[in-house]
Write a protein that holds these residues in place. Structure first.
Motif, mmCIF file in Angstrom:
data_model
loop_
_atom_site.group_PDB
_atom_site.id
_atom_site.type_symbol
_atom_site.label_atom_id
_atom_site.label_comp_id
_atom_site.label_asym_id
_atom_site.label_seq_id
_atom_site.Cartn_x
_atom_site.Cartn_y
_atom_site.Cartn_z
ATOM 1 N N GLN A 461 0.790 -1.392 -0.032
ATOM 2 C CA GLN A 461 0.061 0.203 0.004
ATOM 3 C C GLN A 461 0.815 1.036 -0.081
ATOM 4 O O GLN A 461 0.528 2.150 -0.739
ATOM 5 C CB GLN A 461 -0.924 0.129 1.066
ATOM 6 C CG GLN A 461 -2.082 1.219 1.307
ATOM 7 C CD GLN A 461 -3.042 1.002 2.160
ATOM 8 O OE1 GLN A 461 -3.094 0.302 3.038
ATOM 9 N NE2 GLN A 461 -4.094 2.223 2.114
ATOM 10 N N PRO A 462 2.142 1.381 0.866
ATOM 11 C CA PRO A 462 2.818 2.590 0.685
ATOM 12 C C PRO A 462 3.092 2.848 -0.733
ATOM 13 O O PRO A 462 3.050 4.051 -1.156
ATOM 14 C CB PRO A 462 3.908 2.408 1.861
ATOM 15 C CG PRO A 462 3.272 1.316 2.757
ATOM 16 C CD PRO A 462 2.319 0.584 1.757
ATOM 17 N N TRP A 463 3.538 1.871 -1.257
ATOM 18 C CA TRP A 463 4.006 2.433 -2.744
ATOM 19 C C TRP A 463 3.004 2.553 -3.511
ATOM 20 O O TRP A 463 3.270 3.529 -4.361
ATOM 21 C CB TRP A 463 5.056 0.769 -3.253
ATOM 22 C CG TRP A 463 5.116 1.020 -4.654
ATOM 23 C CD1 TRP A 463 6.267 1.394 -5.604
ATOM 24 C CD2 TRP A 463 4.130 0.383 -5.826
ATOM 25 N NE1 TRP A 463 6.190 1.283 -6.743
ATOM 26 C CE2 TRP A 463 4.947 0.822 -7.070
ATOM 27 C CE3 TRP A 463 2.914 -0.171 -5.803
ATOM 28 C CZ2 TRP A 463 4.300 0.338 -8.303
ATOM 29 C CZ3 TRP A 463 2.340 -0.426 -7.004
ATOM 30 C CH2 TRP A 463 3.035 -0.180 -8.202
ATOM 31 N N PHE A 464 1.959 1.897 -3.479
ATOM 32 C CA PHE A 464 0.657 2.351 -4.292
ATOM 33 C C PHE A 464 0.090 3.794 -4.028
ATOM 34 O O PHE A 464 -0.060 4.132 -5.049
ATOM 35 C CB PHE A 464 -0.476 1.211 -4.001
ATOM 36 C CG PHE A 464 -1.536 1.548 -4.738
ATOM 37 C CD1 PHE A 464 -1.743 0.536 -6.032
ATOM 38 C CD2 PHE A 464 -2.809 2.138 -4.457
ATOM 39 C CE1 PHE A 464 -2.743 1.124 -6.929
ATOM 40 C CE2 PHE A 464 -3.675 2.216 -5.341
ATOM 41 C CZ PHE A 464 -3.763 1.866 -6.537
ATOM 42 N N GLU A 465 0.421 3.965 -2.832
ATOM 43 C CA GLU A 465 -0.039 5.628 -2.635
ATOM 44 C C GLU A 465 0.929 6.395 -3.223
ATOM 45 O O GLU A 465 0.262 7.512 -3.880
ATOM 46 C CB GLU A 465 -0.359 5.571 -1.172
ATOM 47 C CG GLU A 465 -1.597 4.871 -0.595
ATOM 48 C CD GLU A 465 -2.862 5.288 -0.730
ATOM 49 O OE1 GLU A 465 -2.955 6.479 -1.431
ATOM 50 O OE2 GLU A 465 -3.704 4.503 -1.194
ATOM 51 N N ARG A 466 1.900 6.264 -3.181
ATOM 52 C CA ARG A 466 3.016 6.975 -3.800
ATOM 53 C C ARG A 466 2.684 7.021 -5.420
ATOM 54 O O ARG A 466 3.043 8.279 -5.954
ATOM 55 C CB ARG A 466 4.632 6.643 -3.573
ATOM 56 C CG ARG A 466 5.038 6.679 -2.093
ATOM 57 C CD ARG A 466 6.551 6.621 -1.904
ATOM 58 N NE ARG A 466 6.873 5.365 -2.087
ATOM 59 C CZ ARG A 466 7.042 4.411 -1.278
ATOM 60 N NH1 ARG A 466 6.653 4.557 0.128
ATOM 61 N NH2 ARG A 466 7.290 3.176 -1.546
ATOM 62 N N MET A 467 2.472 5.952 -5.949
ATOM 63 C CA MET A 467 2.249 5.899 -7.222
ATOM 64 C C MET A 467 1.233 6.837 -7.716
ATOM 65 O O MET A 467 1.142 7.426 -8.783
ATOM 66 C CB MET A 467 2.357 4.528 -7.773
ATOM 67 C CG MET A 467 3.411 3.611 -7.684
ATOM 68 S SD MET A 467 4.675 4.506 -9.374
ATOM 69 C CE MET A 467 3.672 4.316 -10.633
ATOM 70 N N LYS A 468 0.086 6.530 -6.900
ATOM 71 C CA LYS A 468 -1.153 7.165 -7.194
ATOM 72 C C LYS A 468 -1.093 8.826 -7.027
ATOM 73 O O LYS A 468 -1.434 9.640 -8.004
ATOM 74 C CB LYS A 468 -2.201 6.591 -6.249
ATOM 75 C CG LYS A 468 -3.661 7.407 -6.287
ATOM 76 C CD LYS A 468 -4.564 6.993 -5.250
ATOM 77 C CE LYS A 468 -6.029 7.375 -5.546
ATOM 78 N NZ LYS A 468 -6.773 6.594 -4.485
ATOM 79 N N HIS A 469 -0.168 9.205 -6.227
ATOM 80 C CA HIS A 469 0.145 10.673 -6.171
ATOM 81 C C HIS A 469 0.907 11.269 -7.381
ATOM 82 O O HIS A 469 0.769 12.200 -7.888
ATOM 83 C CB HIS A 469 0.967 10.950 -4.827
ATOM 84 C CG HIS A 469 1.404 12.512 -4.586
ATOM 85 N ND1 HIS A 469 0.325 13.295 -4.284
ATOM 86 C CD2 HIS A 469 2.425 12.914 -4.928
ATOM 87 C CE1 HIS A 469 0.964 14.501 -4.106
ATOM 88 N NE2 HIS A 469 2.226 14.420 -4.670
ATOM 89 N N SER A 470 1.504 10.215 -7.821
ATOM 90 C CA SER A 470 2.342 10.742 -9.061
ATOM 91 C C SER A 470 1.721 10.629 -10.376
ATOM 92 O O SER A 470 1.889 11.518 -11.130
ATOM 93 C CB SER A 470 3.874 9.788 -8.999
ATOM 94 O OG SER A 470 4.718 9.890 -7.961
ATOM 95 N N VAL A 471 0.889 9.736 -10.349
ATOM 96 C CA VAL A 471 0.153 9.672 -11.721
ATOM 97 C C VAL A 471 -1.301 10.556 -11.802
ATOM 98 O O VAL A 471 -1.365 11.038 -12.836
ATOM 99 C CB VAL A 471 0.026 8.149 -11.852
ATOM 100 C CG1 VAL A 471 -0.974 7.857 -13.331
ATOM 101 C CG2 VAL A 471 1.064 7.311 -11.866
ATOM 102 N N GLU A 472 -1.930 10.483 -10.825
ATOM 103 C CA GLU A 472 -3.519 10.698 -10.884
ATOM 104 C C GLU A 472 -3.925 12.296 -10.927
ATOM 105 O O GLU A 472 -4.767 12.713 -11.264
ATOM 106 C CB GLU A 472 -4.167 9.747 -9.700
ATOM 107 C CG GLU A 472 -4.249 8.313 -10.028
ATOM 108 C CD GLU A 472 -4.639 7.992 -11.177
ATOM 109 O OE1 GLU A 472 -5.600 8.628 -11.928
ATOM 110 O OE2 GLU A 472 -4.254 6.740 -11.619
ATOM 111 N N PRO A 473 -3.245 13.084 -9.855
ATOM 112 C CA PRO A 473 -3.722 14.423 -9.652
ATOM 113 C C PRO A 473 -3.451 15.446 -10.747
ATOM 114 O O PRO A 473 -3.746 16.609 -10.555
ATOM 115 C CB PRO A 473 -2.931 14.735 -8.540
ATOM 116 C CG PRO A 473 -1.619 14.195 -8.586
ATOM 117 C CD PRO A 473 -1.795 12.751 -9.281
#
Length: 484
Positions: A461-473
């Protein structure tokens, strides 16, 4: 005596005893009378007493025969049609698939039935001057990989949502899978998620005058089986490629290796420090690394669209490190396609109830209510849930997953977390293509029970959240247009 039995049998034609007497007579004659008399008696008996059961049996046999013959005729005609469908093109498009793509693009409806326009509130990381149309299933893991890559690089694109049952939106394409990405400016069709990502990434690192100069380096191997079905294979889909020197926009200022942007920056800085100018080499698959001629001016080194300062230069060992980094990226890209992705379907369709909930989430995530008529949506959700429940069991056996498929999913996630280690991403401080691929396929199951279990029972989950912050906003516009 035999004549006496026959005479007696004629007086009781409708009785059960008549049948018994005839049977006894036949047996008696077979052992006692002349064979010629036996033959005469049988013919007389059949003429005098026709059997209705034999007649019904004959009609049934004729019906069965006609049914089998009709089925064989229809099947033979269909097989013949399929085998002859591309017969005239077969010798040419096996060696040159461009003709196959041209014919498909000529049959493509224009304008395409776009359902979404994806734009961003920031400009692209690297300029990409072509207009893109993505044909997709919204929750297909391979389509999610492509979207994650485009979103991360903030490249605008249009979406055509394909009906997974009718598939009318892609009937024009001879390639029958999704995703399909069309470069509208040049009417080029790109197939296979890994090839699409590699082709665009190759262009971003080494822009050319036309995108065709990149796409032609990813030629497919097309084969036709005995049933006439075509299969497409892209042998170099995990490689980044270099175009010919005279096809590049500005070969003196572009990175000519297939390594990550950070690694390329390190390598060119080292080359500048050593004051080595290398001539550009002809393209070849990038497992053979080549150095580029860099331009040094006032302490800055031009690397594609970015610059670095001299104080960021590394030692000469960075070249070897870059090679290993790229091999690592390619290894995990292949791992995503050959292992991790195959654990998803058996987990989200493992029971009929979970399968139905998964399809309901698909409908919500894909805005199917605004895209498809209600009857098509009903077919996709309910028929799809039942079908995929059965498919999930076969996939579990095919890929040798644990009887408890959650365990196989957790094992893959832990394997990925171990590969990332203490870094923010596998690519280091920034995601590389493998990071984007893993993130992309996981977004395909975000609304499913399996995803929540994965986040709770592993350390991903921590890695997934970092990826989400890099890709989605970066989304600024996500307009919808209803289609029928």
């Amino acid at each position: 005596m035999s004549l006496l039995f026959v005479s007696a049998s004629r007086t009781c034609r409708s009785s059960f005893s008549r049948q018994h007497i005839l049977l006894s007579t036949s047996r008696f004659q077979s052992t006692q009378i002349n064979p010629e008399i036996h033959q005469t008696q049988n013919q007389q008996t059949k003429a005098d007493y026709p059997s209705s059961s034999s007649s019904n049996s004959s009609r049934r046999y004729r019906f069965y025969f006609l049914s089998i013959a009709a089925g064989a005729l229809i099947g033979g005609a269909y097989t013949f049609r399929q085998s002859r469908k591309y017969e005239g093109l077969m010798p040419e498009y096996i060696t040159n698939s461009e003709q196959l793509q041209r014919k498909a693009m000529e049959a493509r409806p224009m304008p395409p039935p776009v359902t979404k326009h994806i734009t961003f509130d920031e400009g692209p990381r690297v300029n990409f001057p072509f207009k893109l149309t993505l044909y997709q299933y919204v929750t297909c893991p391979f389509c999610c990989k492509v979207r994650a890559y485009l979103n991360y690089n903030r490249i605008p694109y249009d979406i055509v949502e394909v009906n997974s049952v009718m598939r009318s939106e892609t009937k024009w394409s001879i390639y029958k899978k999704v995703p399909i990405l069309v470069i509208e400016n040049e009417e080029i069709q790109l197939n296979d998620s890994s090839m699409i990502i590699s082709a665009i990434e190759s262009y971003l690192r080494m822009p050319t005058k036309r995108f065709e100069n990149i796409s032609k380096l990813y030629q497919s191997v097309v084969e036709k089986d005995e049933k006439g079905k075509l299969s497409f294979n892209y042998p170099n889909k995990y490689f980044l490629v270099e175009p010919l020197t005279n096809e590049r926009v500005d070969p003196t200022k572009q990175v000519q290796t297939e390594k990550t942007k950070d690694d390329a920056r390190d390598n060119d800085a080292t080359t500048t420090t050593k004051n080595v100018n290398n001539q550009s080499s002809p393209w070849f698959f990038t497992k053979f690394f080549s150095k580029s001629k860099s331009e040094h001016k006032e302490g800055l080194v031009n690397i594609g669209s970015g610059t670095v300062t001299d104080n960021e230069t590394k030692s000469i060992t960075s070249y070897n490190k870059s090679s290993e980094q790229y091999k690592l990226e390619r290894k995990w890209r292949e791992w995503v396609d050959t292992k991790f992705v195959h654990t998803l379907s058996p987990n989200i369709y493992c029971t009929l109830n979970q399968s139905l909930n998964t399809f309901r989430w698909f409908s919500q995530a894909g805005d199917w209510e605004q895209i498809f008529p209600w009857y098509q949506r009903w077919i996709i959700v309910y028929v799809g849930a039942v079908v995929m429940r059965g498919v999930a069991g076969r996939l579990r056996k095919k890929y040798n997953l644990n009887d408890n498929v959650r365990i196989s999913l957790y094992e893959c996630a832990n394997e990925w977390v171990k590969a990332v280690g203490n870094k923010n991403f596998l690519g280091g401080s920034q995601p590389n293509l493998a990071d984007l691929n893993v993130y992309g396929i996981l977004t395909a199951i975000q609304g499913c029970e399996a995803f929540q279990d994965l986040m709770s029972n592993t350390k991903i989950q921590p890695w997934f959240e970092r990826m989400k912050h890099s890709v989605e906003p970066h989304f600024a516009d996500n307009r919808l247009r209803a289609t029928t």
